[in-house]
Design a protein around this motif. Structure first.
Motif, PDB file in Angstrom:
ATOM      1  N   UNK A 191       0.841  -1.204   0.000  1.00  0.00           N
ATOM      2  CA  UNK A 191       0.000   0.000   0.000  1.00  0.00           C
ATOM      3  C   UNK A 191       0.872   1.248   0.000  1.00  0.00           C
ATOM      4  N   UNK A 192       0.417   2.270  -0.736  1.00  0.00           N
ATOM      5  CA  UNK A 192       1.037   3.587  -0.701  1.00  0.00           C
ATOM      6  C   UNK A 192      -0.008   4.604  -0.268  1.00  0.00           C
ATOM      7  N   UNK A 193       0.228   5.219   0.885  1.00  0.00           N
ATOM      8  CA  UNK A 193      -0.712   6.197   1.438  1.00  0.00           C
ATOM      9  C   UNK A 193      -0.065   7.581   1.413  1.00  0.00           C
ATOM     10  N   UNK A 194      -0.682   8.537   0.709  1.00  0.00           N
ATOM     11  CA  UNK A 194      -0.202   9.909   0.623  1.00  0.00           C
ATOM     12  C   UNK A 194      -1.168  10.817   1.370  1.00  0.00           C
ATOM     13  N   UNK A 195      -0.662  11.555   2.350  1.00  0.00           N
ATOM     14  CA  UNK A 195      -1.509  12.444   3.154  1.00  0.00           C
ATOM     15  C   UNK A 195      -0.908  13.841   3.180  1.00  0.00           C
ATOM     16  N   UNK A 196      -1.797  14.843   3.218  1.00  0.00           N
ATOM     17  CA  UNK A 196      -1.403  16.252   3.279  1.00  0.00           C
ATOM     18  C   UNK A 196      -1.979  16.881   4.541  1.00  0.00           C
ATOM     19  N   UNK A 197      -1.331  17.952   5.002  1.00  0.00           N
ATOM     20  CA  UNK A 197      -1.854  18.664   6.151  1.00  0.00           C
ATOM     21  C   UNK A 197      -3.151  19.375   5.794  1.00  0.00           C
ATOM     22  N   UNK A 198      -3.945  19.681   6.822  1.00  0.00           N
ATOM     23  CA  UNK A 198      -5.250  20.299   6.594  1.00  0.00           C
ATOM     24  C   UNK A 198      -5.128  21.661   5.913  1.00  0.00           C
ATOM     25  N   UNK A 199      -3.996  22.314   6.097  1.00  0.00           N
ATOM     26  CA  UNK A 199      -3.822  23.638   5.487  1.00  0.00           C
ATOM     27  C   UNK A 199      -3.748  23.571   3.970  1.00  0.00           C
ATOM     28  N   UNK A 200      -3.424  22.386   3.436  1.00  0.00           N
ATOM     29  CA  UNK A 200      -3.310  22.237   1.979  1.00  0.00           C
ATOM     30  C   UNK A 200      -4.682  21.914   1.395  1.00  0.00           C
ATOM     31  N   UNK A 201      -5.576  22.855   1.417  1.00  0.00           N
ATOM     32  CA  UNK A 201      -6.928  22.634   0.909  1.00  0.00           C
ATOM     33  C   UNK A 201      -6.902  22.437  -0.608  1.00  0.00           C
ATOM     34  N   UNK A 202      -7.649  21.455  -1.057  1.00  0.00           N
ATOM     35  CA  UNK A 202      -7.694  21.124  -2.474  1.00  0.00           C
ATOM     36  C   UNK A 202      -6.832  19.931  -2.839  1.00  0.00           C
ATOM     37  N   UNK A 203      -5.890  19.561  -1.957  1.00  0.00           N
ATOM     38  CA  UNK A 203      -5.089  18.366  -2.176  1.00  0.00           C
ATOM     39  C   UNK A 203      -5.705  17.209  -1.407  1.00  0.00           C
ATOM     40  N   UNK A 204      -5.961  16.113  -2.071  1.00  0.00           N
ATOM     41  CA  UNK A 204      -6.677  15.003  -1.469  1.00  0.00           C
ATOM     42  C   UNK A 204      -5.711  13.899  -1.026  1.00  0.00           C
ATOM     43  N   UNK A 205      -6.061  13.297   0.106  1.00  0.00           N
ATOM     44  CA  UNK A 205      -5.331  12.125   0.560  1.00  0.00           C
ATOM     45  C   UNK A 205      -5.711  10.927  -0.297  1.00  0.00           C
ATOM     46  N   UNK A 206      -4.712  10.128  -0.702  1.00  0.00           N
ATOM     47  CA  UNK A 206      -4.945   9.009  -1.611  1.00  0.00           C
ATOM     48  C   UNK A 206      -4.244   7.766  -1.076  1.00  0.00           C
TER      49      UNK A 206
END
Length: 438
Positions: A191-206
């Motif tokens: 599995x590859x999990x990519x997460x962004x901080x909440x401040x990065x609005x518009x970028x989705x966790x996948x």
């Protein structure tokens, strides 16, 4: 020449993105079918892990079906283990890993006392379990003037299990034979999990996952010879051997995409892998009732491993798909030896600790994975254990420990230092006895 797959993974670990390794298991479990697990009985585990010729009335030996003919008690055994692993590379980076698992659940009973025995067991065959995390930033926002922190986690999970059933038959006082049917099944997943901080609005966790579901049948055949008064009056020499046939495991490979809470299946494909045959040979010598010595060897030609699944998993991880091609696999062998002492021998009148069994052993193994060409990986381990009698006849409690090293820090690889402890309960009782009236 292409850069080795594991080296790519280690470049991520040591990159400026400040990646680290944590989780349960070993990074080497990313290759082939995962880390192969060996467990015959708690007694043989403390003696280096072999015991292919080791006769016993108090245990359910699984490596050689011919030994099932020795059963007197109806026997149920269960074993659980905890293992801690410290991983380091040549640049000083390190990680702490830990895991706990059931080693085996076994049920044996005699159809004819010390002549014909039945065995059933369920235990892990292999395990894939690791986590590698990479952190960094990407341009974000209007004209990409803002840096958005992200984290990418590469994980592996799952493994294969083995369900066995068979018979052991004593032909005469010298020769025993046995056979079992083995059903191997399970799921390997990366599995590859990519997460962004909440401040990065518009970028989705996948989350992108690759998995392989496999199952198949094979069989094991064993034989055992017992010779008495070989070197001295009252001694016993045993020779045991077993062979497991190649197995064709069929199944499907699938890829899924998780975006927020929705999971979509992107692709599936059918295929099969061929697991090589396995040969075991062991010797056990008992000069008297107090001492037992064993030596064992195992061989598996994993260089003959084949798979119709395409190797890669290029989008989910920087290393090879769990069911990878044979280019990273080599023939596996293992040599082990051990010694056991029961101070009381056969005496039932001695003290409690004199009737306990004390065991020590060790093994060396060439691993079946070789991520870097011309660099064989080995495991060196020492084992020990104590077997405690109970007030129930035929029931013992074993506590075992293992310590060792696996791999190397040269050529951008990693070395695992592991320590394990296990608790084993071997319950035995006479069943199916015909009552006699006077």
């Amino acid at each position: 020449m292409a850069v080795p797959a594991l080296a790519l993974l280690l470049l991520l670990i040591t990159s400026p993105a400040q990646a680290q390794s944590n989780g349960e298991g070993s990074i080497y479990s990313r290759f082939g079918l995962g880390t192969l697990l060996e467990f015959s009985s708690s007694r043989s585990q403390a003696l280096g892990g072999g015991g292919y010729a080791l006769r016993s009335l108090n245990y359910n030996p699984g490596a050689n079906p011919a030994l099932w003919s020795d059963q007197v008690f109806t026997r149920l055994s269960a074993s659980a283990a905890y293992r801690s692993i410290s991983t380091e590379d040549g640049r000083g980076n390190s990680g702490q890993l830990a895991s706990g698992n059931i080693q085996a659940i076994k049920f044996n009973f005699p159809i004819s006392r010390r002549t014909l025995g039945v065995a059933l067991s369920f235990q892990p065959y292999s395990r894939t379990n690791y986590t590698v995390t990479q952190s960094g930033t990407v341009p974000f926002g209007p004209r990409q003037k803002t840096e958005a922190p992200y984290e990418v986690s590469f994980t592996g999970s799952g493994g294969l299990h083995q369900l066995r059933g068979g018979l052991g038959y004593r032909v005469n006082e010298v020769l025993s034979v046995g056979a079992s049917a083995n059903f191997i099944f399970g799921i390997l997943e990366s599995q590859r999990r990519t997460t962004f901080e909440e401040s990065a609005q518009g970028l989705r966790n996948v989350v992108v996952s690759d998995g392989t579901r496999l199952s198949g049948l094979t069989g094991t055949f064993g034989t055992h010879l017992t010779l008495a008064d070989v070197f001295a009056p009252g001694d016993a020499l045993s020779i045991g051997a077993s062979a497991t046939l190649p197995a064709v495991l069929t199944g499907e490979q699938f890829r899924t995409l998780d975006e927020d809470l929705a999971r979509d299946t992107l692709a599936t494909r059918d295929g099969q892998v061929t697991v090589p045959w396995q040969g075991r040979l062991g010797v056990a010598y008992q000069p008297n009732a107090r001492w037992t010595f064993i030596a064992d060897g195992l061989f598996e030609p994993w260089s003959a491993f084949s798979s119709t699944f395409p190797p890669g998993g290029t989008e989910t991880a920087p290393i090879q798909f769990p069911v990878g091609g044979p280019q990273t696999l080599v023939d596996r062998w293992r040599l082990s030896m051990g010694a056991e002492v029961v101070p009381a021998g056969n005496s039932d009148l001695a003290g409690y600790f004199a009737q306990s069994a004390y065991r020590i052993g060790g093994y060396v193994e060439r691993m079946y994975v070789r991520p870097v060409e011309e660099t064989d990986l080995h495991v060196f381990a020492a084992t020990a254990g104590i077997s405690l009698p109970t007030s129930l006849s035929g029931t013992r409690i074993d506590v075992n420990t293992t310590v060792g090293v696996r791999g190397t820090t040269s050529r951008s690889l990693v070395r695992d230092t592991f320590f394990g402890v296990s608790l084993n309960v071997n319950f035995g009782e006479r069943w199916f006895q015909r009552r006699k009236f006077r």
